[in-house]
Write a protein that holds these residues in place. Structure first.
Motif, mmCIF file in Angstrom:
data_model
loop_
_atom_site.group_PDB
_atom_site.id
_atom_site.type_symbol
_atom_site.label_atom_id
_atom_site.label_comp_id
_atom_site.label_asym_id
_atom_site.label_seq_id
_atom_site.Cartn_x
_atom_site.Cartn_y
_atom_site.Cartn_z
ATOM 1 N N ILE A 296 0.827 -1.205 0.000
ATOM 2 C CA ILE A 296 0.000 0.000 0.000
ATOM 3 C C ILE A 296 0.866 1.261 0.000
ATOM 4 N N ALA A 297 1.648 1.438 1.066
ATOM 5 C CA ALA A 297 2.352 2.717 1.222
ATOM 6 C C ALA A 297 3.433 2.922 0.162
ATOM 7 N N ARG A 298 4.324 1.943 0.033
ATOM 8 C CA ARG A 298 5.475 2.131 -0.862
ATOM 9 C C ARG A 298 5.075 2.373 -2.314
ATOM 10 N N PRO A 299 4.225 1.505 -2.900
ATOM 11 C CA PRO A 299 3.903 1.730 -4.314
ATOM 12 C C PRO A 299 3.091 2.996 -4.552
ATOM 13 N N GLN A 300 2.244 3.387 -3.592
ATOM 14 C CA GLN A 300 1.361 4.533 -3.846
ATOM 15 C C GLN A 300 2.042 5.860 -3.540
ATOM 16 N N ILE A 301 2.822 5.899 -2.487
ATOM 17 C CA ILE A 301 3.391 7.181 -2.067
ATOM 18 C C ILE A 301 4.827 7.336 -2.555
ATOM 19 N N GLY A 302 5.536 6.235 -2.673
ATOM 20 C CA GLY A 302 6.908 6.352 -3.144
ATOM 21 C C GLY A 302 7.900 6.156 -2.023
ATOM 22 N N GLU A 303 9.073 5.685 -2.434
ATOM 23 C CA GLU A 303 10.096 5.271 -1.485
ATOM 24 C C GLU A 303 10.523 6.407 -0.557
#
Lengths: 378, 164
Positions: free
Chosen positions: A206-213
């Motif tokens: 959820i977090a990594r792919p949507q918001i970015g590293e």
């Protein structure tokens, strides 16, 4: 409380319409699924008995999916088993609080509770403050109270209590996992491992792919909390006698507002520029797009709050309708069909419970991701 | 409390509770959990990296070993080859030397034979001369046994002297 009255009137009329559509839905389900089997047994009975002993499925369903001041488990009237909860009211004379048991299970506005010289009744789970010398609350045609006012109700209702339960569970689960991580460096086992897998799911799917590293870490506390809060609450809501917290619009409005605030606070310069003065398109289109995009900022969280509310409430309504059929048709035989159906829907709801938590979280992450993204110049 | 009207009390509680929950969880749960996971992932990655490094080192070592083995084998081959060459050379040299020695010996033998032959010839000559003298003496003695013949020889000798 004057400002609160207008929405109440609106919703009263809305509920009227809703009541009718509930009946239609229930009747249709009945007609399609059950009548072929039980036509002989039930057709006459319903007509006869509905007059003597009224079972109103709409009231039953609304009672179950709505909030209440006490936590009712089973039984009715004075025989019911109900967990009393504190009623907290902000009146013109300050805070007033008493236990919901003082209403003695009355929700028709008959039983008056006197506190600090003020008199309150519980009418359909709304608390009204009666005027001097009045014995019962009266309404005009639009359900406007004529002789009572509505104090600001900050009671710990069934939903609030259920919310506390979720909070306690979350603290119990994750403080345990946290203390494991403080002590040991290797991977946890058993329940902690399952929890960790879910935490990793939120982080990696959820977090990594949507918001970015680069920026996801800042939003992890919100995303994790919202994911587990919604999921655990959804699951708790499926237990018999439990509250319908995430299927309550007030709860989802609050959750949606959190996402909205995060978008507004963390929106990058680029985000605002792309929202209100989109580069790379003809100038005359820009204002039009600005209106659309500006509305979009608010529509996104509104969609979130309505989706969660509607999905969870719908699931509860279907299950309650199926169970309600037994009472509508006054036939035990119906249980043979509606109980397996209800069981099937309940199992489906287990999936929906996870799915809605996931969707709420991933869309929140997506919207936040869009807001914090730094665009490359085209 | 209606279905689609947000109830303020519940909204109020939800907002407060959720806000507090976010901060409490962030501080006491999410931070240590995510930190722990992060550390573990880091240590796993480090371990994997060092394992990879070790593997590479091992491969290098193996390659080095192979190289060394190859060199050793080559050296062995070279030594063997040298040895074989040396052997052949020694054999060849020895042959030549033997030949030369043999030649020399044969030559010396020849020379010695020649010398012996000459000496034998000289002795033979002496022997022949001695024998000739003895024969001549015996002939002379027999010749000189008669008086006439003695006179004849004296005369002749005297003739020879005067000639001289």
């Amino acid at each position: 409380m004057q400002p609160n009255l207008e929405p109440i009137i609106l919703s009263r009329t809305g509920t009227m319409i809703a009541h009718k559509s509930f009946k239609i839905i229930v009747t249709l389900t009945l007609a399609f699924v059950l009548l072929p089997f039980f036509a002989f047994a039930s057709a006459n009975k319903v007509a006869e008995e509905s007059e003597e002993k009224e079972f109103n499925p709409t009231d039953m369903i609304m009672h179950h999916i709505g909030d209440s001041h006490g936590w009712h488990f089973f039984g009715s009237g004075d025989n019911s088993v109900t967990l009393p909860l504190p009623v907290i009211l902000w009146t013109d004379n300050g805070l007033v609080s008493f236990m919901s048991s003082e209403f003695h299970h009355d929700t028709e506005g008959h039983h008056i509770v006197e506190k600090d010289g003020q008199r309150f009744v519980n009418y359909h789970e709304d608390i009204y403050q009666l005027e001097e010398g009045v014995e019962a609350v009266e309404f005009d045609e639009e359900h406007h109270p004529l002789n009572a006012s509505k104090p600001l109700d900050l009671s710990v209702t069934k939903n609030v209590a259920a919310m506390f339960l979720t909070v306690i569970l979350m603290i119990w689960f994750f403080f345990g996992l946290a203390s494991f991580h403080k002590k040991k460096a290797h991977a946890p086992k058993g329940f902690n491992n399952a929890l960790e897998a879910l935490v990793l799911f939120v982080r990696d799917e959820i977090a990594r792919p949507q918001i970015g590293e680069k920026k996801y870490m800042k939003f992890m506390p919100f995303l994790l909390t919202v994911f587990f809060f919604i999921w655990i609450t959804n699951l708790m809501g499926l237990l018999p006698g439990a509250a319908n917290v995430t299927g309550n619009i007030a709860v989802t409005v609050s959750l949606g507002l959190f996402t909205l605030v995060l978008i507004l606070v963390n929106g990058s310069k680029d985000y605002w520029k792309h929202t209100f003065w989109m580069p790379g398109i003809p100038t005359w289109v820009k204002p039009i797009l600005a209106i659309v995009e500006g509305a979009g900022i608010f529509i996104k969280p509104i969609a979130l709050m309505i989706r969660l509310f509607a999905n969870i409430t719908a699931g509860h309504i279907i299950i309650l309708s199926l169970i309600g059929l037994i009472f509508i048709l006054e036939s035990h035989g119906v249980a043979g069909i509606s109980v397996p159906f209800a069981l099937f829907i309940t199992i489906l709801e287990l999936l929906v419970a996870f799915l809605q938590a996931f969707i709420f979280t991933i869309l929140s992450a997506l919207f936040i991701g869009m807001a914090v993204e730094e665009h490359e110049h085209h | 409390m209606d279905l689609i009207t947000p109830d303020f009390g519940l909204f109020f509680w939800q907002t407060i509770v959720f806000l507090v929950l976010i901060f409490v969880m962030a501080k006491f749960a999410w931070k240590p959990i995510l930190g722990g996971i992060n550390n573990r992932e880091k240590s796993i990655n480090d371990a994997l990296a060092s394992a990879e490094e070790a593997r590479k080192e091992m491969q290098n070592l193996k390659a080095d070993n192979e190289e060394l083995l190859k060199e050793a084998r080559a050296e062995k081959d070279a030594i063997l080859k040298d040895a074989r060459e040396l052997k052949e050379k020694i054999i060849a040299d020895a042959g030549e030397e033997a030949q030369a020695k043999a030649d020399k010996i044969v030559k010396q033998a020849n020379e010695s034979i020649e010398r012996e032959k000459k000496a034998a010839m000289a002795e033979l000559k002496n022997q022949v001369a001695t024998l000739s003298i003895e024969i001549a003496e015996k002939v002379v003695r027999k010749e000189l046994s008669e008086e006439k013949k003695q006179h004849q020889l004296i005369d002749k000798m005297l003739d020879d002297v005067t000639l001289n």
